[in-house]
Design an enzyme around this catalytic site. Structure first.
Site, PDB file in Angstrom:
ATOM      1  N   SER B 221     -78.004 -81.919 -31.623  1.00 58.36           N
ATOM      2  CA  SER B 221     -78.348 -80.705 -30.901  1.00 58.36           C
ATOM      3  C   SER B 221     -79.164 -81.023 -29.639  1.00 58.36           C
ATOM      4  O   SER B 221     -78.779 -81.877 -28.848  1.00 58.36           O
ATOM      5  CB  SER B 221     -79.100 -79.776 -31.846  1.00 58.36           C
ATOM      6  OG  SER B 221     -79.321 -78.544 -31.243  1.00 58.36           O
ATOM      7  N   ASP B 543     -68.902 -74.790 -32.714  1.00 60.60           N
ATOM      8  CA  ASP B 543     -69.490 -75.066 -34.025  1.00 60.60           C
ATOM      9  C   ASP B 543     -70.506 -74.011 -34.417  1.00 60.60           C
ATOM     10  O   ASP B 543     -71.433 -74.281 -35.149  1.00 60.60           O
ATOM     11  CB  ASP B 543     -70.107 -76.457 -34.062  1.00 60.60           C
ATOM     12  CG  ASP B 543     -71.337 -76.573 -33.184  1.00 60.60           C
ATOM     13  OD1 ASP B 543     -71.673 -75.584 -32.504  1.00 60.60           O
ATOM     14  OD2 ASP B 543     -71.956 -77.645 -33.168  1.00 60.60           O
ATOM     15  N   HIS B 596     -72.996 -76.045 -36.917  1.00 60.94           N
ATOM     16  CA  HIS B 596     -73.905 -76.844 -36.097  1.00 60.94           C
ATOM     17  C   HIS B 596     -74.868 -77.704 -36.898  1.00 60.94           C
ATOM     18  O   HIS B 596     -75.040 -78.887 -36.616  1.00 60.94           O
ATOM     19  CB  HIS B 596     -74.690 -75.904 -35.183  1.00 60.94           C
ATOM     20  CG  HIS B 596     -75.453 -76.605 -34.123  1.00 60.94           C
ATOM     21  ND1 HIS B 596     -74.837 -77.428 -33.211  1.00 60.94           N
ATOM     22  CD2 HIS B 596     -76.762 -76.630 -33.831  1.00 60.94           C
ATOM     23  CE1 HIS B 596     -75.758 -77.923 -32.396  1.00 60.94           C
ATOM     24  NE2 HIS B 596     -76.927 -77.445 -32.759  1.00 60.94           N
TER      25      HIS B 596
END
Lengths: 691, 641
Positions: B221, B543, B596
């Protein structure tokens, strides 16, 4: 809170109402209140059964009454238990916590102290946390969970044998056994609390944080305390990591030198580090000769075990000693449970003997330091277990007078501290000329042929099982051992362990420190066989508690039963001295902090390193800071803010203040130089060590 | 290399998956026996033969929100929380206090309920001017692997990956969690905590103690951007950089395996900054319902949250970068048609396959104007640009600035701007990725002024311009060059197949003074069922958080081969993982998830990571592994290389 009160009232009313009704109805309250309480329910069932039995012989009022009161008691107990539990859960968390006294951090912050030098904490033996990385099936689901220290031991209560297996190391190599990887918990959490509520470093950390310390300038040098010091480098690169961390903190905090604060065994670990870091690779860290001078401002040793602790002897010899009893108190389930049966000690001993680090704590310096058969540096020490008043008055008089007073008290049976192990009380008291002498080296272990024990006992757990009864008795016949002969004794009873460990540690005194053999790492953790590094600006502090009787030597006996797999020796708890004697329960006590005698903690600072000596060629300044033990005055104080005992001293406000002042930039002279309560100076004068 | 031997037999990934499925079945059986929390923890990649062992040290870089934060110094209300988690972990102590007090003192509820969450928000906030600590409060990142292994009890982040790496012999000395304070701007983590220096020193240490083996870095991320920043920082000369020299990355890094990397930003962050309606908050809400929902903040929950999140510079690192060139203009966008979740076939080397993409789909759907990241009203979102009447924002800026300051007790910049400015914002109707910046500058000038000093969102015309040596460009892949390390590898690993927020339909609220004046128009729904407009949000493939475009474009085009962004030709690999929801409850959050955060438990991804850590190269993994249309979209983007 109002609602709670209302509910409590209701409970009382209800129970009162019930009490007036027939006896055996009392269990209904409980059932109503909490069905989850299985204990309560089972107790109630029990009560019910008794009631059923009772119904038949109604005609005998006397018996009836007895049973009735039984039920009443059970009912009351259950109800109170439940009520207490209920209120415990109702109380806000803040009320349950013991109100913390404002530490010196707040005051010093007001004084204007701020974080200046980065601080490195080096934990000691036993206090560091260990976690599991790879284990046997019995430890499933414990991946990266604590096996030792920190959180709760509850998980492991369920499988004590599993714990012992995983905490043991390989007997031959002193490293991981096949298929098991247990590693030190890194970071501050590694050793802030040993068990919930039982702080180790937490108080110090919290106070340091008050003046601005945080993750970037406060580091916990966690290492696996079971390994020998050099092995922590070989297996985990712990020393390299510590070096890199110190260098990083030095640079990222504006080129401020580091203050190291080791505790207990961490002290000799750090001593090892200081030598290691300046030694060229591959054996050392290759930092070069100026490394310590460049990076380290002060080493503030707390409860230092420089010259070892007698306790380690009893630990290795017979798995006794206060550490064990302490562990037993902390984790009663593990050692006293039925699963282990009567062989708790044997199993613990087997585990402890795989730990090289305990050997590092054996007394160093032999008879020169610890005394021989007939003399010891502590001679004339007066033990006053019960005479609190005496110690209080002696506080007011000054030091010299105090010791004179003690001289006057000189007791009938003089404690021969030098005999670290003696068999039977007479052997500990008699003059050496009257003792039968025999050299333990004469014994041979050729008795394997008559070793019938092995066959009957199956797997050999401890090396004692490989010894014949005859040689066991021979050892006892030798009567008394000093620190020098003690090593021979241990080599005799546990040859494999000592062979393994003595590759890593040495316990002698160097004749000539320039001898190239002293470049080997096994000498690095012995202050009597290494030179301090060339860092004249560095400071060394010895900070320890005094005023607590500390184990110094032992009276042993052969253990009565010759069962398989039992330890043949045990401390003779029946031996007591007269009033005022230092002998209690088979143990001679001397002044110290409950674990480390003053002699071991203070001698290097008082004499060995004082000024320019051969152990301290660059004349690093040393300071002795003693803290007289005062037990906590009230329960609210917890473990005391003036405690001097080995671990509790980490919560001693005076000690914390000293550390904070040094960390904030003060020198040893500024915080008041030496501060001595004990006889350490006199003791070290008696020690005849070439400097 | 034992796994090479293994590869000879099975070169198609399908048969591997098959075998792994069998193992998973076994695990399910185990779960039936002991459905405890730990059992999920011990989920292992047991497909492995014993062959793989520790080779390269591994560095984890956690993303936003997932890293733990602890209290080092606080106000009166946080007494007793010293070194307790304020964020991440279990939220334990704090939440427990709240619960206990709630149960015990019903009468005092109002008082405590206001006090404690406010206390929490106060401690989590940063200083509004500097973006650093407010006076008297020090909240610091938790260090070590515990920092981000679990976000909340039972909600893993890195734990599964760590457990699997430990299976082949990794331990503390070969794994390192580069924990940092994710609220700060990247350069400020160095200024305040020397975090970048620590990472540098730790990587050097690990390389040195593991026999010169280079590290494999696994950022997740926002950690992806953070590590991009780090790679520039470490080679830049001091005082701004770490002074590692121009060969540092080549010497120390074997591969960067970016998981779900928002290289070009995420549209979600816009809605987050604009009106706090992103799903991250929703996640937080599910974990700590007491905090956010139960009238704890009263009606002003959102404003408090907004006020808190707006002090976090890091949220601005994820504003969409590259403007209209990347994200599309008023009437075009690289994605073109709507998100089609039906076709999920492996499309390796899809440059050749672009012709075969079924055009029928495109014809069926209305052209979605993904380029309009914010539009006011659904009709505006769908109308052609020529039909929209827009009032220029700049004109209204010149208008009278006498804001009617309200009496709201909480501070957000919305209350400094007047009603007519709010109206002006709405009148502008449509915002693209380029004009969104103007919008944010308009509604919250202070915030953007602070963020502008640390982040940049453009595309560089000339990368040799000396101004690009400033640190604010380092985390933007379109304004930096990759380091000179031809042996390094860059992976983009992300999930696909989940609708992901891409553009929003907003409305102006007419509520009270003290509320946020803009809201997502949740009533805006697409016409047909297939429509990607749902609840005011246009979705695209991704995602769940990061659209494919942002995660994959740099690896697919920007850095592919020798480009101006990648002068030394570092090889890049795209590894997409098609999302398959967990088959049953016992699987927890799924072993094939593409979401994610849940992707960190995806076995295929874990396998890739482990094999690279054990020494494999990207080619040996099988090169690109693509499901989405990323190569086709990349072609549509007119980016000068």
């Amino acid at each position: 809170m109002a609602s709670v009160l209302r509910f409590r009232k209701l409970c009382y009313v209800e129970s009162a109402v019930k009490c007036t009704s027939v006896g055996y109805e009392s269990f209904e309250i409980d059932e109503k209140l909490d069905k989850k309480e299985e204990d309560v329910l089972s107790a109630n069932n029990f009560a019910l059964e008794i009631n059923k039995k009772r119904k038949q012989p109604k005609r005998q009022p006397k018996e009836w009454r007895c049973l009735d009161s039984c039920c009443w008691i059970i009912g009351y107990l259950c109800t109170t238990w439940w009520l207490l539990l209920f209120f415990y859960h109702c109380l806000p968390v803040t009320l349950l916590r013991v109100p913390e006294l404002p530490g010196p951090g707040v005051r010093l912050k007001r004084e204007g102290l701020t974080a200046l030098h980065p601080v490195v904490l080096v934990p000691g033996i036993v206090t560091g946390g260990l976690e599991l990385w790879e284990g046997r099936p019995c430890a499933d689901g414990l991946f990266r969970k604590r096996l030792w220290g920190g959180g709760s031991f509850t998980q492991i209560f369920k499988r004590p044998l599993c714990l012992l297996e995983h905490l043991s190391l390989h007997y031959e190599t002193g490293l991981d056994p096949q298929g098991i990887r247990v590693r030190a918990v890194p970071g501050l959490v590694g050793a802030d609390y040993f068990a919930p509520g039982y702080f180790v470093w937490a108080v110090l950390i919290e106070n340091l944080a008050k003046i601005g310390y945080e993750g970037k300038n406060l580091h916990m040098a966690a290492y696996d305390w079971r390994l020998s010091f050099q092995n922590t480098e070989i297996r985990d690169h712990a020393l390299t990591r510590l070096k890199s961390k110190i260098e990083l903190m030095y640079i990222s905090n504006g080129y401020k030198k580091v203050v190291a604060v080791p505790h207990s065994m961490g002290v000799i670990y750090f001593l090892h580090f200081l030598k290691w870091v300046e030694t060229p690779p591959p054996m050392g860290g290759g930092g070069g000769p100026g490394w310590c001078a460049k990076h380290i401002k002060a080493v503030m040793n707390i409860g230092p075990a420089f010259l070892g602790v007698p306790k380690a002897v009893s630990n290795l010899f017979s798995a006794e000693g206060k550490d064990v009893s302490y562990i037993r108190a902390m984790a009663p389930g593990v050692f006293d449970s039925e699963i282990l049966g009567l062989q708790t000690f044997e199993r613990v001993m087997r585990m402890a003997r795989t730990w090289d680090s305990i050997v590092s704590l054996l007394p160093k310096g032999g008879e020169v330091i610890w005394g021989n058969m007939d003399r010891s540096p502590e001679e004339g020490h007066v033990c006053d277990f019960s005479k609190k008043s005496h110690s209080k008055t002696s506080l007011t008089t000054n030091n010299v007078n105090n010791s004179d007073v003690k001289r006057g008290f000189l007791v009938k049976d003089l404690a021969n501290y030098g005999r670290i192990i003696s068999f039977g009380k007479p052997a500990s008291v008699l003059h050496s000329s009257k003792l039968p002498t025999a050299d333990s080296k004469e014994y041979s272990r050729t008795s394997t042929s008559e070793n019938f024990n092995n066959f009957s006992c199956g797997e050999a757990w401890t090396e004692y099982d490989e010894m014949s009864r005859q040689s066991i008795q021979n050892v006892a016949a030798d009567k008394a051992y000093t620190t020098t002969t003690l090593l021979d004794l241990l080599r005799f009873v546990a040859p494999k362990m000592m062979r393994r460990a003595e590759a890593h540690f040495s316990h002698g005194i160097a004749e000539n420190l320039d001898d190239p053999k002293y470049n080997h790492y096994k000498y690095w953790s012995n202050p009597l066989e290494t030179k301090l590094s060339d860092a004249p600006d560095m400071e060394i502090y010895c900070m320890y508690g005094v005023g607590i009787p500390t184990e110094r030597s032992y009276v042993y006996k052969l253990s009565p039963n010759s069962r398989c797999k039992s330890i043949p020796y045990q401390i003779d708890n029946s031996v007591h001295g007269e009033d005022g004697s230092c002998l209690k329960g088979g143990v001679y006590f001397a002044d110290g902090d409950e674990s480390v005698p003053v002699l071991s903690a203070g001698f290097m600072c008082a004499k060995g390193w004082r000024g320019r000596t051969r152990f301290n060629p660059s004349g690093i300044a040393t300071y002795i800071r003693e803290y007289r033990h005062k037990p906590p005055t009230s329960l609210m104080e917890g473990r005391g803010i003036e405690s001097g005992s080995h671990v509790d001293i980490m919560g001693n406000f005076a000690l914390i203040e000293d550390i904070m002042r040094v960390a904030a930039g003060a020198t040893g002279d500024e915080i008041g130089g030496d501060q001595i309560h004990s006889d350490i100076i006199k003791m070290s004068e008696r020690i005849n060590l070439g400097l | 290399m034992s796994f090479l031997r293994r590869r000879k037999g099975t070169d198609s990934s399908k048969s591997q998956n098959l075998r792994c499925n069998i193992v998973k079945e076994d695990e399910k059986n185990n779960l039936y026996e002991s459905p405890r929390k730990e059992s999920y923890n011990s989920k292992k990649w047991s497909c492995w033969d014993k062959g793989l062992t520790v080779n390269h040290p591994v560095v984890f870089v956690p993303g936003i929100v997932t890293g733990g934060l602890e209290l080092w110094e606080g106000h009166q209300c946080a007494e007793g929380l010293f070194r307790k988690r304020l964020w991440g972990g279990s939220f334990g102590e704090l939440y427990k206090r709240l619960e206990v007090i709630r149960e015990a003192s019903i009468k005092l509820t109002d008082f405590y309920m206001k006090l404690i969450p406010l206390c929490w928000a106060q401690h989590m906030s940063l200083d509004n001017e500097t973006g650093l600590d407010p006076p008297g409060i020090r909240v610091r990142p938790v260090s070590g692997l515990v920092a981000a292994d679990y976000f909340a009890a039972g909600y893993f982040v890195w734990a599964v990956l760590i457990a699997n790496l430990a299976q082949i012999g990794y331990e503390e000395k070969t794994m390192y969690m580069a924990a940092y304070d994710w609220r700060l701007s990247f350069q400020n983590t160095e200024v305040r905590d020397q975090t970048l220096s620590r990472i540098k020193s730790n990587i050097e240490l690990m390389v040195a103690t593991n026999g010169g083996k280079k590290v494999v870095v696994i950022p997740h991320s926002m950690g992806v951007l953070y590590f991009l920043h780090f790679m520039k920082w470490v080679e830049a000369p001091p005082p701004m950089g770490g002074g590692g020299g121009s060969e540092w990355c080549a010497k120390h890094i074997k591969a960067v395996m970016n998981i779900g990397g928002p290289f070009l930003g995420v549209p979600k962050s816009v809605s987050g900054l604009f009106s706090v309606e992103a799903r991250d908050i929703a996640i937080a809400r599910t974990f700590a319902p007491g905090f956010l929902d139960k009238d704890v903040f009263g009606l002003q929950t959102f404003q408090h949250l907004m006020r808190m999140t707006r002090t976090w510079d890091s949220t601005m690192s994820m504003i969409p970068k590259g403007g209209e060139t990347i994200w599309g203009g008023l009437d075009w966008s690289p994605e073109g048609s709507s998100f089609n979740s039906g076709a999920k076939t492996l499309r390796n080397n899809s440059i050749n396959n672009t012709d075969q993409i079924p055009n029928i789909n495109l014809a069926n759907m209305k052209n979605v104007n993904y380029g309009r990241i914010i539009s006011f009203g659904k009709d505006v979102a769908e109308a052609h640009s020529s039909k929209i009447e827009r009032v220029d924002l700049l004109d209204s800026m010149k208008a009278d600035m006498l804001a009617n300051l309200t009496n709201c007790d909480i501070w957000i910049e919305y209350h400094d701007i007047g009603d007519h400015r709010i109206k002006a914002v709405a009148d502008y109707k449509v915002y693209t990725a380029g004009s969104i910046l103007d919008l944010l500058h308009f509604v919250s000038p202070k915030l953007m002024a602070r963020g502008g000093a640390h982040f940049s969102y453009g595309i560089a015309d000339n990368l040799d311009d000396p101004k690009y040596q400033h640190y604010k460009y380092w985390s933007n892949p379109l304004e930096t060059k990759l380091p000179d390390a031809p042996d390094m590898e860059i992976y983009s690993m992300y999930g696909v197949g989940i609708p992901t927020e891409r553009a929003y339909v907003y409305k102006v609220t007419t509520a009270t003074d003290c509320s946020i004046p803009f809201q997502i128009d949740t009533s805006a729904e697409g016409g047909s069922e297939d429509s990607c407009l749902k609840g005011g949000v246009f979705s695209a493939d991704g995602d769940e958080t990061v659209p494919v475009l942002s995660a994959g474009l740099m690896a697919a085009k920007g850095w592919r081969g020798k480009t101006r962004f990648n002068p030394s030709g570092i090889p890049t690999y795209i590894r997409e993982y098609s999302h398959a929801p967990p088959a049953n409850l016992l699987e927890g959050r799924g072993t094939q998830s593409g979401a994610h955060v849940d992707i960190m438990g995806n076995f295929a991804l874990i396998e890739d990571v482990i094999r690279v850590a054990a020494g494999a190269t990207g080619k040996e993994l099988g090169g690109d592994h693509v499901y989405s249309y990323i190569f086709k979209w990349a072609e549509r983007i007119n980016l000068q290389l």
